[in-house]
Design a protein around this motif. Structure first.
Motif, PDB file in Angstrom:
ATOM      1  N   UNK A 163      -5.609   2.198  10.622  1.00  0.00           N
ATOM      2  CA  UNK A 163      -4.819   0.966  10.736  1.00  0.00           C
ATOM      3  C   UNK A 163      -5.434  -0.133   9.872  1.00  0.00           C
ATOM      4  N   UNK A 164      -6.761  -0.274   9.950  1.00  0.00           N
ATOM      5  CA  UNK A 164      -7.451  -1.266   9.119  1.00  0.00           C
ATOM      6  C   UNK A 164      -7.184  -0.994   7.643  1.00  0.00           C
ATOM      7  N   UNK A 165      -7.302   0.291   7.243  1.00  0.00           N
ATOM      8  CA  UNK A 165      -7.114   0.672   5.846  1.00  0.00           C
ATOM      9  C   UNK A 165      -5.717   0.286   5.360  1.00  0.00           C
ATOM     10  N   UNK A 166      -4.724   0.517   6.202  1.00  0.00           N
ATOM     11  CA  UNK A 166      -3.343   0.261   5.811  1.00  0.00           C
ATOM     12  C   UNK A 166      -2.986  -1.218   5.764  1.00  0.00           C
ATOM     13  N   UNK A 167      -3.557  -2.017   6.675  1.00  0.00           N
ATOM     14  CA  UNK A 167      -3.064  -3.380   6.841  1.00  0.00           C
ATOM     15  C   UNK A 167      -3.997  -4.496   6.384  1.00  0.00           C
TER      16      UNK A 167
END
Length: 177
Positions: A15-19
């Motif tokens: 999630x961190x990587x995507x957002x």
């Protein structure tokens, strides 16, 4: 329980990587980032907490940091006493460093202050003198003063121009060799 914890950790990191923007992502996974530093990559490998990037630096798109030596895979499979080994080494980037697109920074590398790394370079050894470096493997090209001397005729004060203003400026610009 440990499996669930790991599962949630992996989901949270995805999630961190995507957002998150690259700099926020880097900080969230443990990369130490100095003030006024621009980061445009999310490639920090499996041990991002071993990476330090100094102040006033720029890490461009596609730069890849590798803090481990994956070659131990072969040793692990050959020798029982080495089944669980790793080789990890930190990476330290100094202040006022520019790392060009798609460069690869290998384990244990330290880059001193005031260095430019060319695009697609593979940095295999520490850099202890300021200047311009590029290539595979990365090597010294010239000093910062030599770089300025070679390129000062191309220097244009366009950094603070907006997109359209800069476009119009360069449409009418004559590039001399």
């Amino acid at each position: 329980m440990l499996l669930n914890k790991y599962f949630y950790y992996k989901i949270l990191n995805k999630i961190k990587y995507l957002f998150l923007r690259p700099k926020s992502y880097a900080k969230s996974i443990g990369v130490k980032v100095g003030n006024n530093t621009k980061i445009m990559t999310k490639r920090f490998g499996t041990e991002p907490y071993l990476i330090t990037i100094g102040e006033n630096s720029e890490v461009t798109a596609g730069v890849n940091f590798v803090t481990h030596d994956g070659g131990v895979w072969v040793i692990r499979n050959l020798y029982e006493e080495y089944k669980e080994i790793d080789i990890l080494k930190p990476i330290k980037i100094g202040n006022n460093v520019y790392i060009g697109n798609d460069a690869l920074i290998l384990p244990g590398v330290e880059i001193c202050d005031n260095v430019i790394i060319g695009a697609n370079s593979v940095v295999t050894k520490s850099i202890t003198t300021s200047g311009i470096y590029a290539g595979v493997p990365c090597k010294y090209i010239c000093s910062l003063d030599e770089y300025i001397s070679k390129n000062s005729s191309f220097f244009q004060n366009t950094k603070k121009m907006g997109y359209f203003e800069k476009r119009d400026y360069y449409k009418n610009f004559t590039f001399d060799k």
